[in-house]
Design a protein around this motif. Structure first.
Motif, PDB file in Angstrom:
ATOM      1  N   GLU A 136       0.859  -1.195   0.000  1.00  0.00           N
ATOM      2  CA  GLU A 136       0.000   0.000   0.000  1.00  0.00           C
ATOM      3  C   GLU A 136       0.884   1.230   0.000  1.00  0.00           C
ATOM      4  O   GLU A 136       1.852   1.278   0.750  1.00  0.00           O
ATOM      5  N   PRO A 137       0.517   2.252  -0.810  1.00  0.00           N
ATOM      6  CA  PRO A 137       1.283   3.500  -0.738  1.00  0.00           C
ATOM      7  C   PRO A 137       1.030   4.170   0.613  1.00  0.00           C
ATOM      8  O   PRO A 137      -0.073   4.096   1.147  1.00  0.00           O
ATOM      9  N   LEU A 138       2.070   4.793   1.159  1.00  0.00           N
ATOM     10  CA  LEU A 138       1.953   5.444   2.474  1.00  0.00           C
ATOM     11  C   LEU A 138       2.857   6.667   2.433  1.00  0.00           C
ATOM     12  O   LEU A 138       4.007   6.599   2.850  1.00  0.00           O
ATOM     13  N   LEU A 155       6.518   6.439   1.504  1.00  0.00           N
ATOM     14  CA  LEU A 155       6.918   5.054   1.754  1.00  0.00           C
ATOM     15  C   LEU A 155       5.902   4.074   1.183  1.00  0.00           C
ATOM     16  O   LEU A 155       4.868   4.466   0.659  1.00  0.00           O
ATOM     17  N   VAL A 156       6.218   2.798   1.329  1.00  0.00           N
ATOM     18  CA  VAL A 156       5.286   1.748   0.938  1.00  0.00           C
ATOM     19  C   VAL A 156       5.065   0.887   2.176  1.00  0.00           C
ATOM     20  O   VAL A 156       6.023   0.494   2.856  1.00  0.00           O
ATOM     21  N   ARG A 157       3.788   0.617   2.495  1.00  0.00           N
ATOM     22  CA  ARG A 157       3.507  -0.306   3.599  1.00  0.00           C
ATOM     23  C   ARG A 157       3.426  -1.703   3.020  1.00  0.00           C
ATOM     24  O   ARG A 157       2.590  -1.993   2.167  1.00  0.00           O
ATOM     25  N   VAL A 158       4.335  -2.551   3.494  1.00  0.00           N
ATOM     26  CA  VAL A 158       4.363  -3.940   3.041  1.00  0.00           C
ATOM     27  C   VAL A 158       3.600  -4.754   4.062  1.00  0.00           C
ATOM     28  O   VAL A 158       4.013  -4.843   5.223  1.00  0.00           O
ATOM     29  N   ARG A 159       2.465  -5.312   3.663  1.00  0.00           N
ATOM     30  CA  ARG A 159       1.686  -6.114   4.603  1.00  0.00           C
ATOM     31  C   ARG A 159       1.974  -7.587   4.400  1.00  0.00           C
ATOM     32  O   ARG A 159       2.102  -8.063   3.273  1.00  0.00           O
ATOM     33  N   LEU A 189       0.916  -8.404   9.957  1.00  0.00           N
ATOM     34  CA  LEU A 189       2.115  -7.606  10.212  1.00  0.00           C
ATOM     35  C   LEU A 189       2.371  -6.634   9.072  1.00  0.00           C
ATOM     36  O   LEU A 189       1.954  -6.859   7.937  1.00  0.00           O
ATOM     37  N   ALA A 190       3.078  -5.537   9.392  1.00  0.00           N
ATOM     38  CA  ALA A 190       3.367  -4.543   8.367  1.00  0.00           C
ATOM     39  C   ALA A 190       4.764  -3.975   8.556  1.00  0.00           C
ATOM     40  O   ALA A 190       5.262  -3.869   9.688  1.00  0.00           O
ATOM     41  N   ALA A 218      12.417  -6.544  -5.105  1.00  0.00           N
ATOM     42  CA  ALA A 218      11.336  -7.081  -5.959  1.00  0.00           C
ATOM     43  C   ALA A 218      10.164  -7.566  -5.109  1.00  0.00           C
ATOM     44  O   ALA A 218       9.694  -8.690  -5.233  1.00  0.00           O
ATOM     45  N   LEU A 219       9.725  -6.669  -4.192  1.00  0.00           N
ATOM     46  CA  LEU A 219       8.627  -7.063  -3.310  1.00  0.00           C
ATOM     47  C   LEU A 219       7.308  -7.039  -4.063  1.00  0.00           C
ATOM     48  O   LEU A 219       7.025  -6.095  -4.804  1.00  0.00           O
TER      49      LEU A 219
END
Ligand code: ATP
Length: 351
Positions: A304-306, A309-313, A317-318, A330-331
């Protein structure tokens, strides 16, 4: 005016108990279907519980299935006011007449009721809207008039059901500021999905999940040291539940997260939670080399864009990482990665 709520609605699987102190604002939080609106409906007298009671100071508004006779005060006689997402103003009345409705129905003369209404319209910065009909108001204006109408009735208990949800993001801050001012002395229960509403408006929060209270406490305590998965996610924090070890939490799968025990420290082997911020998490493709950091193998579920930054869920957990590192690693959903967090960034609490 303080409120005591102990109610069960079997058909909806709701069974909750909490109290609201005089002048306090309590936020009801929880996922969809948790029972928040059902609870508000019972408080406002729109729904009868199967059992339980609602007591406002010394007056029993609802009592069913208790010792003693059943009691039921009709919605209009409760002196509670419910403000929902949709302002629901009377379309054929002006803003002023809408606001005067409450004082009129509690027996005030026409002139007094209009004076009270004018005062409340001024309080919500809507004096210039007094003569307009609801159809001539914007969503934000209508909601301000609805706030004035609710408060002009001098409710002993104000019930707010996501009052900002239907508004533009541009309008919500002004209304939030207004609520902050007018709720200061008002005994209130507010249902909200927004962390800012809880932080800015609520003295205490009650977290519902599956029709039960799973956590309650002072807003700052619950949001900074959440004990429930919902409160952690609501506060934007990671939470790992398990059993306490001398310096951390052991998940059911055996992975141990080391951290700093809170005060009082959880008892070894008892239920405990480890809490840490998504910004404290580094994402690695493999296990981190050598250092004594916490490493959690996870599967990325969502990006998710934040802001920048990018929130990686990864499930519950994030991790908040830079756009560059998302590209470098390469997430993408489905990627197997390791969330790495220093023990000094992890707080451990008894559950
Ligand atoms: N009118 C209704 N008749 C029967 N069951 C209902 C009704 N409204 C809600 N329910 C059920 O009651 C339970 C509690 O729902 P409720 O609307 O109180 O939750 P909520 O926390 O307000 O959810 P949301 O955040 O989605 O508004 C859910 O299982 C829901 O499906």
């Amino acid at each position: 005016m303080s409120a005591l709520v102990e109610i069960a609605v079997a058909e909806r699987g709701v069974d909750v108990a909490f109290e609201v102190a005089d002048g306090e604002t309590v936020a009801l939080l929880g996922p969809n279907g948790a029972g928040k609106s059902t609870t508000l409906a019972v408080l406002g007298g729109l729904l009868r519980p199967d059992s339980g009671r609602v007591v406002l100071d010394d007056e029993v508004l609802t009592s069913t299935g208790q010792t003693g006779p059943d009691r039921w005060v009709a919605p209009h006689a409760r002196r509670t006011a419910l403000l929902a997402q949709d302002p629901l103003l009377f379309p054929h009345l002006s803003a002023l007449e809408n606001v005067a409705f409450g004082p009129r129905s509690t027996g005030n003369g026409r002139r007094d009721a209009r004076a009270t209404a004018a005062r409340w319209l001024a309080e919500v910065d809507a004096t210039e809207l007094a003569d307009r009909r609801p159809a001539q108001l914007s969503g934000g204006q209508a909601q301000r008039v609805a706030v004035a109408r609710a408060l002009a009735a001098e409710p002993r208990l104000l019930l707010l059901d996501e009052p900002m949800a239907a508004l533009d993001v541009a309008v919500a801050p002004a209304l939030r500021t207004l609520f902050r001012r007018v709720l200061a002395e008002q005994t209130t229960v507010i249902v909200t999905h927004h962390v800012l509403d809880a932080l800015l408006l609520a003295d205490r929060v009650v977290v519902l999940d599956g029709g039960r209270v799973v956590e309650q406490g002072a807003t700052a305590d619950v949001l900074s040291r959440p004990r429930s998965a919902f409160a952690a996610r609501f506060a934007g924090l990671n939470l790992v539940a398990g059993t306490a070890t001398p310096d951390g939490v052991r998940r059911p799968d055996g992975v141990v997260l080391h951290g700093t025990p809170g005060d009082p420290p959880p008892v070894d082997g008892a239920a405990a939670v480890a809490v840490f911020r998504p910004s404290a998490v580094a994402v690695h493709r493999g296990p981190p080399g050598g250092s004594p950091r916490n490493a959690l193998p996870v599967l990325v579920t969502e990006l998710e864009p934040l802001g920048d930054l990018v929130r990686v869920r990864a499930g519950d957990l994030a991790a908040d990482v830079t756009v560059a590192s998302v590209a470098e690693l390469a997430l993408a959903p489905g990627a197997e990665v390791t969330f790495v967090v220093k023990a000094t960034e992890v707080d451990v609490y008894a559950r």
